[in-house]
Scaffold this motif. Structure first.
Motif, PDB file in Angstrom:
ATOM      1  N   GLU A   8       0.742   4.194  -2.687  1.00  0.00           N
ATOM      2  CA  GLU A   8       0.558   5.593  -2.272  1.00  0.00           C
ATOM      3  C   GLU A   8       1.656   6.490  -2.833  1.00  0.00           C
ATOM      4  O   GLU A   8       1.404   7.612  -3.277  1.00  0.00           O
ATOM      5  CB  GLU A   8       0.521   5.687  -0.745  1.00  0.00           C
ATOM      6  CG  GLU A   8       0.537   7.131  -0.277  1.00  0.00           C
ATOM      7  CD  GLU A   8      -0.113   7.313   1.086  1.00  0.00           C
ATOM      8  OE1 GLU A   8       0.579   7.083   2.073  1.00  0.00           O
ATOM      9  OE2 GLU A   8      -1.301   7.690   1.124  1.00  0.00           O
ATOM     10  N   LYS A   9       2.887   5.976  -2.844  1.00  0.00           N
ATOM     11  CA  LYS A   9       4.011   6.756  -3.357  1.00  0.00           C
ATOM     12  C   LYS A   9       3.769   7.126  -4.827  1.00  0.00           C
ATOM     13  O   LYS A   9       4.079   8.215  -5.284  1.00  0.00           O
ATOM     14  CB  LYS A   9       5.267   5.902  -3.251  1.00  0.00           C
ATOM     15  CG  LYS A   9       6.515   6.707  -2.909  1.00  0.00           C
ATOM     16  CD  LYS A   9       7.741   5.846  -2.963  1.00  0.00           C
ATOM     17  CE  LYS A   9       8.117   5.281  -1.616  1.00  0.00           C
ATOM     18  NZ  LYS A   9       9.262   4.366  -1.696  1.00  0.00           N
ATOM     19  N   LEU A  12       0.841  -1.211   0.000  1.00  0.00           N
ATOM     20  CA  LEU A  12       0.000   0.000   0.000  1.00  0.00           C
ATOM     21  C   LEU A  12       0.873   1.258   0.000  1.00  0.00           C
ATOM     22  O   LEU A  12       0.544   2.264  -0.628  1.00  0.00           O
ATOM     23  CB  LEU A  12      -0.963  -0.002   1.193  1.00  0.00           C
ATOM     24  CG  LEU A  12      -2.023  -1.108   1.201  1.00  0.00           C
ATOM     25  CD1 LEU A  12      -2.924  -0.979   2.428  1.00  0.00           C
ATOM     26  CD2 LEU A  12      -2.872  -1.103  -0.070  1.00  0.00           C
ATOM     27  N   GLN A  13       2.006   1.187   0.694  1.00  0.00           N
ATOM     28  CA  GLN A  13       2.917   2.349   0.693  1.00  0.00           C
ATOM     29  C   GLN A  13       3.453   2.615  -0.711  1.00  0.00           C
ATOM     30  O   GLN A  13       3.574   3.753  -1.137  1.00  0.00           O
ATOM     31  CB  GLN A  13       4.076   2.109   1.652  1.00  0.00           C
ATOM     32  CG  GLN A  13       3.661   2.332   3.099  1.00  0.00           C
ATOM     33  CD  GLN A  13       4.733   1.938   4.084  1.00  0.00           C
ATOM     34  OE1 GLN A  13       5.910   1.936   3.770  1.00  0.00           O
ATOM     35  NE2 GLN A  13       4.309   1.581   5.285  1.00  0.00           N
ATOM     36  N   SER A  25      -0.688   8.712  -4.772  1.00  0.00           N
ATOM     37  CA  SER A  25      -1.206   9.630  -3.738  1.00  0.00           C
ATOM     38  C   SER A  25      -2.724   9.721  -3.703  1.00  0.00           C
ATOM     39  O   SER A  25      -3.294  10.805  -3.885  1.00  0.00           O
ATOM     40  CB  SER A  25      -0.658  11.049  -3.959  1.00  0.00           C
ATOM     41  OG  SER A  25       0.702  11.072  -3.727  1.00  0.00           O
ATOM     42  N   SER A  38      -2.313  -0.571   7.330  1.00  0.00           N
ATOM     43  CA  SER A  38      -2.506   0.834   6.922  1.00  0.00           C
ATOM     44  C   SER A  38      -1.666   1.813   7.754  1.00  0.00           C
ATOM     45  O   SER A  38      -1.765   3.006   7.569  1.00  0.00           O
ATOM     46  CB  SER A  38      -3.989   1.199   6.957  1.00  0.00           C
ATOM     47  OG  SER A  38      -4.591   0.760   8.123  1.00  0.00           O
ATOM     48  N   ASP A  52      -6.636   9.740  -2.206  1.00  0.00           N
ATOM     49  CA  ASP A  52      -7.263  10.270  -0.995  1.00  0.00           C
ATOM     50  C   ASP A  52      -7.867   9.131  -0.177  1.00  0.00           C
ATOM     51  O   ASP A  52      -7.925   9.190   1.037  1.00  0.00           O
ATOM     52  CB  ASP A  52      -8.372  11.263  -1.382  1.00  0.00           C
ATOM     53  CG  ASP A  52      -7.781  12.403  -2.180  1.00  0.00           C
ATOM     54  OD1 ASP A  52      -7.005  13.173  -1.601  1.00  0.00           O
ATOM     55  OD2 ASP A  52      -8.050  12.492  -3.393  1.00  0.00           O
ATOM     56  N   ILE A 101       0.231   5.157   6.325  1.00  0.00           N
ATOM     57  CA  ILE A 101      -0.365   5.554   5.040  1.00  0.00           C
ATOM     58  C   ILE A 101      -1.128   6.865   5.272  1.00  0.00           C
ATOM     59  O   ILE A 101      -1.923   6.949   6.219  1.00  0.00           O
ATOM     60  CB  ILE A 101      -1.352   4.482   4.511  1.00  0.00           C
ATOM     61  CG1 ILE A 101      -0.701   3.109   4.476  1.00  0.00           C
ATOM     62  CG2 ILE A 101      -1.946   4.879   3.174  1.00  0.00           C
ATOM     63  CD1 ILE A 101       0.039   2.758   3.253  1.00  0.00           C
ATOM     64  N   ARG A 102      -0.894   7.844   4.404  1.00  0.00           N
ATOM     65  CA  ARG A 102      -1.557   9.143   4.571  1.00  0.00           C
ATOM     66  C   ARG A 102      -3.044   9.051   4.220  1.00  0.00           C
ATOM     67  O   ARG A 102      -3.898   9.635   4.879  1.00  0.00           O
ATOM     68  CB  ARG A 102      -0.867  10.181   3.673  1.00  0.00           C
ATOM     69  CG  ARG A 102      -1.319  11.615   3.901  1.00  0.00           C
ATOM     70  CD  ARG A 102      -0.998  12.467   2.679  1.00  0.00           C
ATOM     71  NE  ARG A 102      -1.620  11.923   1.483  1.00  0.00           N
ATOM     72  CZ  ARG A 102      -2.828  12.268   1.050  1.00  0.00           C
ATOM     73  NH1 ARG A 102      -3.543  13.146   1.692  1.00  0.00           N
ATOM     74  NH2 ARG A 102      -3.309  11.714  -0.052  1.00  0.00           N
ATOM     75  N   ALA A 103      -3.335   8.301   3.148  1.00  0.00           N
ATOM     76  CA  ALA A 103      -4.726   8.200   2.680  1.00  0.00           C
ATOM     77  C   ALA A 103      -5.584   7.484   3.726  1.00  0.00           C
ATOM     78  O   ALA A 103      -5.072   6.733   4.559  1.00  0.00           O
ATOM     79  CB  ALA A 103      -4.766   7.412   1.376  1.00  0.00           C
ATOM     80  N   ILE A 107      -8.201   4.704  -0.001  1.00  0.00           N
ATOM     81  CA  ILE A 107      -7.878   3.354  -0.503  1.00  0.00           C
ATOM     82  C   ILE A 107      -8.931   2.405   0.074  1.00  0.00           C
ATOM     83  O   ILE A 107      -9.126   2.349   1.291  1.00  0.00           O
ATOM     84  CB  ILE A 107      -6.471   2.888  -0.058  1.00  0.00           C
ATOM     85  CG1 ILE A 107      -5.399   3.859  -0.577  1.00  0.00           C
ATOM     86  CG2 ILE A 107      -6.198   1.473  -0.548  1.00  0.00           C
ATOM     87  CD1 ILE A 107      -3.966   3.510  -0.119  1.00  0.00           C
TER      88      ILE A 107
END
Ligand code: BGC
Length: 248
Positions: A192-193, A188-189, A196, A218, A198, A221-223, A200
């Motif tokens: 995301e990289k 997932l990272q 990006s 998770s 919003d 993870i920013r999202a 997942i």
């Protein structure tokens, strides 16, 4: 309107009639094993069985585990390679005399989650990741699908990510939830990289047991990361939705 939705996976093929306006499944889904090897002829026979089981006549939507352009199969990582280059839509139509629409299986699941599930009313970039025999992906940008993204084949630890982070990889290596959830987290990272998103949404059969692994997967993870709401049935519902010209 009633449409038959069929989800072809590397391990199982399932189908059920779906009410398109509510997304409701109208009868107990039929689950059949994917024939091994999953040749064109063998899978066609299974599709015919599903139609006979429901005595269905009407439009049929199919989620297929590979890249699909206008009904033509581009890749088939978890089925027989004989599918590549075949017009699946035409083959199904000829074998059953019913109108068919075929799209990628993860794209189908994504349509269902965006309309009726965890992605409802979500704007921005949303990614649905399905963890099953393989890893599937569906990317939505402001509610519009970008089809055939195939993020399951990104390299992770030098291999196709789906070989090390799918639900099948967990079973094959007999990994516990903890070890596998770390792998999923790394995957997932990576996603995301690159994109990006919003939101997942994580789907597939394992989404029913999300409490066992999703919190760890998770971390960092920013999202926002959430399990699919339609669980494994998103594939059936979304396949049925794909028969409409504007499914969302
Ligand atoms: C296929 C994808 C599919 C995913 C899940 C992958 O091996 O390449 O098209 O969505 O498996 O079935």
């Amino acid at each position: 309107m009633k449409v038959l939705g069929i989800d072809i996976g590397g391990t199982g093929i399932k189908g059920a009639p779906v009410d398109l306006s509510s997304g409701a499944i109208l009868a107990e889904p039929l689950h059949l094993p994917t024939p091994q090897p999953a040749t064109v002829g063998a899978v066609l026979k299974t599709i015919q069985k599903v139609i006979r089981h429901f005595q269905f006549s009407g439009p049929v939507g199919v989620g297929f585990p590979g890249v699909i352009h206008d009904g033509v199969v581009g890749t088939a990582a978890n089925l027989s390679p004989g599918w590549i280059g075949k017009n699946a839509e035409k083959l199904f139509k000829h074998a059953t005399r019913l109108p068919f629409r075929v799209i990628n299986d993860a794209d189908a699941a994504g349509l269902a989650e965006m309309r009726f599930g965890a992605g409802k009313k979500e704007k921005g970039t949303v990614i649905l990741i399905t963890l099953g025999t393989g890893i599937g992906s569906a990317v939505f940008i402001q509610g519009r699908l970008m089809p055939n993204t195939e993020l399951g084949h990104l390299p992770l630890h030098g291999r196709d990510a789906e070989k090390t982070a799918s639900a099948k990889a967990r079973e094959k290596h007999d990994w516990g939830w903890k070890k596998w959830s770390r792998r999923v987290g790394e995957y997932l990272q990576l996603v995301e990289k690159l994109i990006s998103p919003d939101l997942i949404i994580v789907g597939g059969g394992v989404s029913r047991r999300a409490e066992k692994w999703l919190p760890r997967a998770s971390r960092g993870i920013r999202a926002k990361v959430v399990p699919a709401k339609l669980y494994n049935e998103a594939g059936i519902v979304g396949a049925a939705m794909a028969t409409r010209p504007c499914p969302l």
